[in-house]
Design an enzyme around this catalytic site. Structure first.
Site, PDB file in Angstrom:
ATOM      1  N   CYS A  13      10.015   6.732 -10.696  1.00  0.00           N
ATOM      2  CA  CYS A  13       9.139   6.435  -9.561  1.00  0.00           C
ATOM      3  C   CYS A  13       9.709   7.118  -8.312  1.00  0.00           C
ATOM      4  O   CYS A  13      10.839   6.849  -7.919  1.00  0.00           O
ATOM      5  CB  CYS A  13       9.102   4.907  -9.400  1.00  0.00           C
ATOM      6  SG  CYS A  13       8.133   4.337  -8.006  1.00  0.00           S
ATOM      7  N   CYS A  31       6.126   4.457   5.661  1.00  0.00           N
ATOM      8  CA  CYS A  31       4.714   4.596   5.301  1.00  0.00           C
ATOM      9  C   CYS A  31       3.858   4.156   6.485  1.00  0.00           C
ATOM     10  O   CYS A  31       4.203   3.209   7.187  1.00  0.00           O
ATOM     11  CB  CYS A  31       4.388   3.722   4.089  1.00  0.00           C
ATOM     12  SG  CYS A  31       2.702   3.941   3.462  1.00  0.00           S
ATOM     13  N   CYS A  45       0.079  -1.802   4.603  1.00  0.00           N
ATOM     14  CA  CYS A  45      -0.451  -2.874   3.740  1.00  0.00           C
ATOM     15  C   CYS A  45       0.406  -4.115   4.001  1.00  0.00           C
ATOM     16  O   CYS A  45       1.637  -4.027   4.034  1.00  0.00           O
ATOM     17  CB  CYS A  45      -0.370  -2.472   2.270  1.00  0.00           C
ATOM     18  SG  CYS A  45      -1.342  -1.003   1.884  1.00  0.00           S
ATOM     19  N   GLY A  60       6.029   5.393   0.652  1.00  0.00           N
ATOM     20  CA  GLY A  60       5.094   6.360   1.218  1.00  0.00           C
ATOM     21  C   GLY A  60       3.740   6.401   0.543  1.00  0.00           C
ATOM     22  O   GLY A  60       3.540   5.826  -0.528  1.00  0.00           O
ATOM     23  N   GLU A  61       2.816   7.069   1.205  1.00  0.00           N
ATOM     24  CA  GLU A  61       1.467   7.284   0.669  1.00  0.00           C
ATOM     25  C   GLU A  61       1.391   8.771   0.274  1.00  0.00           C
ATOM     26  O   GLU A  61       1.334   9.647   1.142  1.00  0.00           O
ATOM     27  CB  GLU A  61       0.427   6.926   1.743  1.00  0.00           C
ATOM     28  CG  GLU A  61      -0.977   7.446   1.484  1.00  0.00           C
ATOM     29  CD  GLU A  61      -1.525   7.117   0.086  1.00  0.00           C
ATOM     30  OE1 GLU A  61      -1.287   6.016  -0.425  1.00  0.00           O
ATOM     31  OE2 GLU A  61      -2.185   8.006  -0.490  1.00  0.00           O
ATOM     32  N   SER A 111      -0.299   7.924  -6.952  1.00  0.00           N
ATOM     33  CA  SER A 111      -0.945   6.644  -6.661  1.00  0.00           C
ATOM     34  C   SER A 111      -1.313   6.589  -5.181  1.00  0.00           C
ATOM     35  O   SER A 111      -0.475   6.832  -4.321  1.00  0.00           O
ATOM     36  CB  SER A 111       0.032   5.507  -6.991  1.00  0.00           C
ATOM     37  OG  SER A 111      -0.490   4.263  -6.585  1.00  0.00           O
ATOM     38  N   SER A 120      -4.975   2.150  -5.681  1.00  0.00           N
ATOM     39  CA  SER A 120      -4.633   0.751  -5.427  1.00  0.00           C
ATOM     40  C   SER A 120      -5.845   0.052  -4.817  1.00  0.00           C
ATOM     41  O   SER A 120      -6.098   0.176  -3.629  1.00  0.00           O
ATOM     42  CB  SER A 120      -3.437   0.673  -4.472  1.00  0.00           C
ATOM     43  OG  SER A 120      -2.336   1.331  -5.053  1.00  0.00           O
ATOM     44  N   ASN A 166      -6.805  -3.534  -5.306  1.00  0.00           N
ATOM     45  CA  ASN A 166      -6.163  -4.746  -4.766  1.00  0.00           C
ATOM     46  C   ASN A 166      -7.087  -5.791  -4.157  1.00  0.00           C
ATOM     47  O   ASN A 166      -6.589  -6.795  -3.621  1.00  0.00           O
ATOM     48  CB  ASN A 166      -5.092  -4.398  -3.714  1.00  0.00           C
ATOM     49  CG  ASN A 166      -3.954  -3.575  -4.292  1.00  0.00           C
ATOM     50  OD1 ASN A 166      -3.865  -3.430  -5.499  1.00  0.00           O
ATOM     51  ND2 ASN A 166      -3.100  -3.037  -3.447  1.00  0.00           N
ATOM     52  N   ASN A 174       5.190  -8.977  -6.548  1.00  0.00           N
ATOM     53  CA  ASN A 174       6.637  -9.193  -6.427  1.00  0.00           C
ATOM     54  C   ASN A 174       6.882  -9.724  -5.030  1.00  0.00           C
ATOM     55  O   ASN A 174       6.640  -9.015  -4.057  1.00  0.00           O
ATOM     56  CB  ASN A 174       7.390  -7.875  -6.603  1.00  0.00           C
ATOM     57  CG  ASN A 174       7.087  -7.236  -7.936  1.00  0.00           C
ATOM     58  OD1 ASN A 174       7.202  -7.875  -8.977  1.00  0.00           O
ATOM     59  ND2 ASN A 174       6.664  -5.982  -7.912  1.00  0.00           N
ATOM     60  N   CYS A 179       7.887  -2.754  -7.462  1.00  0.00           N
ATOM     61  CA  CYS A 179       6.786  -2.250  -6.625  1.00  0.00           C
ATOM     62  C   CYS A 179       6.755  -2.972  -5.292  1.00  0.00           C
ATOM     63  O   CYS A 179       6.798  -4.194  -5.241  1.00  0.00           O
ATOM     64  CB  CYS A 179       5.445  -2.547  -7.284  1.00  0.00           C
ATOM     65  SG  CYS A 179       4.953  -1.362  -8.497  1.00  0.00           S
TER      66      CYS A 179
HETATM   67  N1  SAH Z   1       0.977   4.184  -1.304  1.00  0.00           N
HETATM   68  C1  SAH Z   1       0.691   4.275  -2.698  1.00  0.00           C
HETATM   69  C2  SAH Z   1       1.914   4.228  -3.600  1.00  0.00           C
HETATM   70  C3  SAH Z   1       2.991   3.225  -3.299  1.00  0.00           C
HETATM   71  S1  SAH Z   1       2.744   1.533  -3.718  1.00  0.00           S
HETATM   72  C4  SAH Z   1      -0.314   3.238  -3.098  1.00  0.00           C
HETATM   73  O1  SAH Z   1      -0.647   2.393  -2.282  1.00  0.00           O
HETATM   74  O2  SAH Z   1      -0.822   3.291  -4.212  1.00  0.00           O
HETATM   75  C5  SAH Z   1       2.592   1.480  -5.448  1.00  0.00           C
HETATM   76  C6  SAH Z   1       1.835   0.237  -5.929  1.00  0.00           C
HETATM   77  O3  SAH Z   1       2.588  -0.947  -5.663  1.00  0.00           O
HETATM   78  C7  SAH Z   1       0.495   0.044  -5.228  1.00  0.00           C
HETATM   79  O4  SAH Z   1      -0.493  -0.264  -6.169  1.00  0.00           O
HETATM   80  C8  SAH Z   1       0.749  -1.154  -4.318  1.00  0.00           C
HETATM   81  O5  SAH Z   1      -0.443  -1.843  -4.065  1.00  0.00           O
HETATM   82  C9  SAH Z   1       1.726  -1.943  -5.151  1.00  0.00           C
HETATM   83  N2  SAH Z   1       2.537  -2.906  -4.419  1.00  0.00           N
HETATM   84  C10 SAH Z   1       2.961  -2.840  -3.147  1.00  0.00           C
HETATM   85  N3  SAH Z   1       3.710  -3.916  -2.840  1.00  0.00           N
HETATM   86  C11 SAH Z   1       3.781  -4.674  -3.957  1.00  0.00           C
HETATM   87  C12 SAH Z   1       4.433  -5.886  -4.292  1.00  0.00           C
HETATM   88  N4  SAH Z   1       5.195  -6.517  -3.425  1.00  0.00           N
HETATM   89  N5  SAH Z   1       4.275  -6.377  -5.540  1.00  0.00           N
HETATM   90  C13 SAH Z   1       3.547  -5.710  -6.462  1.00  0.00           C
HETATM   91  N6  SAH Z   1       2.936  -4.538  -6.214  1.00  0.00           N
HETATM   92  C14 SAH Z   1       3.035  -4.036  -4.980  1.00  0.00           C
END
Ligand code: SAH
Length: 378
Positions: free
Chosen positions: A124, A131, A135, A181-182, A213, A236, A238, A312, A355
């Site tokens: 990963c 970032c 979020c 990061g994004e 992602s 993502s 969500n 998480n 994550c």
């Molecule tokens: N910026 C990108 C990639 C990084 S996050 C994106 O948003 O996809 C990678 C994944 O982890 C995303 O699906 C995000 O929603 C998720 N994520 C972020 N924080 C998390 C957490 N605390 N627990 C579980 N997943 C999480």
């Protein structure tokens, strides 16, 4: 910050190591061919040799590239530099997952994670220092954006992990841009890294095994689709309503669910291939019974599979993980609706490697990376 950050991509700042030396890892094969021709009148074959030494054999000392004449080696060493990955720290989880803290240009720190799965490993990668997407449930999101990583800084994470993996006798089969990061907010840095990862003369990975992602930057998803860069896409989502999604992912104000899913629908995936929809389950926020049903409806007719990610927990952010039973109930229901659905249980949570748990502060004192045999054997 978010508004302006989306309109224009941040500039990539990477300090040149020595003024006129060129960082090899920023070059694609085609660019290298052109440069070698321009500088030395060298043929394409030389570029092939260089790529093979560097990406296939992991050799970056030009003097070791014995099938290149001494004279050309001399001249190449006056043009290129091959910066080494700098592992600032490495932690090993009880589940075998390893978290690396890399020092990149200017002393910035980013994290990469080697995720241990039953019969494979997934690497990963981070694409930015911090970032801009903010979020509300994500630890990295609380850092704000410092800057984007250069292609070389992204590839050096791979190089560093490949090198260290020799200590463990393992390697990765997949790469995901799901670290800090994004990725699509660093479009050039990331797509150029993907090119070298998937170039048969580079790391030679299948594009199916490299996944970008995104939080859902719709214009960038469309740009990626049109770019011809072959890579797997994860989005993502969500949430199943714009109201909830806008609350937890500010980007949704700009690109609401309907626009996002339209871009997913248009994304060119080969036969037998799907876009991954990620759904972080936040207890009581986006995981109600109605959400479950709406998600199945939203996904109808799209070329997608779903990854459910039980949240998480991050202290202080105020969100809770769902119960295991509830996660399984979602999976059963979505499967019954004909949706391929997987659960991504967290890995490396004990070392903050799961994550959304990645975050770095300014440079900390280095911990020597010493191999602990007990940990390796575990
Ligand atoms: N910026 C990108 C990639 C990084 S996050 C994106 O948003 O996809 C990678 C994944 O982890 C995303 O699906 C995000 O929603 C998720 N994520 C972020 N924080 C998390 C957490 N605390 N627990 C579980 N997943 C999480």
């Amino acid at each position: 910050m978010l508004e302006s950050a989306i309109v224009s991509e941040p500039t990539i700042t990477s300090e040149p190591t020595k003024s006129e030396l060129k960082d090899f890892f920023n070059y694609s094969y085609a660019e290298l061919v052109e440069l070698l021709d321009l500088e030395f009148g060298a043929t394409k074959f030389r570029a092939t040799q260089l790529f093979e030494w560097v990406y296939r054999k992991g050799v970056t000392d030009i003097q070791e590239m014995t099938n290149i004449s001494r004279e050309l080696r001399e001249r190449l060493s006056q043009v290129f530099v091959f910066p080494k990955a700098r592992i600032h720290d490495r932690q090993i989880s009880s589940d075998g997952t390893r978290k690396y803290l890399f020092e990149v240009e200017g002393g910035d720190l980013v994290e990469s994670v080697m995720i241990k799965q039953p019969n494979r490993m997934t690497l990963c990668l981070s694409s930015q220092v911090g970032c801009a997407m903010a979020c509300t449930f994500c630890r990295t999101g609380t850092m704000g954006l410092k800057r984007s990583l250069s292609t070389s800084e992204i590839l050096r994470q791979v190089n560093g992990v490949v090198e260290d993996a020799k200590n463990f006798g393992d390697s990765f089969q997949n790469i995901v841009f799901m670290g800090m990061g994004e990725p699509l907010h660093n479009f050039d840095g990331v797509t150029r890294a993907v090119r070298n990862l998937t170039d048969p003369l580079g790391y030679g990975m299948s594009p199916r095994k490299v996944t970008v992602s995104t939080v859902g930057l719709v214009p960038a998803i469309r740009k990626l689709a049109a770019s011809g860069v072959s890579v797997s896409l994860a989005v993502s989502l969500n949430a199943t309503t714009d109201e909830v999604r806008s609350q937890i992912m500010p980007i949704n104000h700009r690109f609401p669910i309907s626009e996002l899913l339209a871009a997913v629908k248009d994304f060119p995936v080969g036969p037998r291939k799907k876009v991954t929809i990620e759904y972080v389950m936040l207890g009581g926020v986006n995981d109600t019974n109605d959400d479950m049903k709406r998600l199945a409806k939203l996904m109808r007719g799209l070329p997608v599979k779903v990854n459910l990610i039980p949240y998480n927990e991050n202290a202080g952010l105020g969100y809770l993980s769902p119960s295991r039973d509830w996660v399984f109930a979602w999976q059963r229901y979505l499967n019954s609706q004909g949706l391929q659905t997987f659960i991504r249980w967290s890995k490396g949570a004990d070392i903050g490697a799961a994550c959304g748990q990645l975050a770095t502060e300014s440079k900390r004192p280095s911990r020597l990376v010493v191999l602990d045999e007990q940990q390796v054997a575990a």
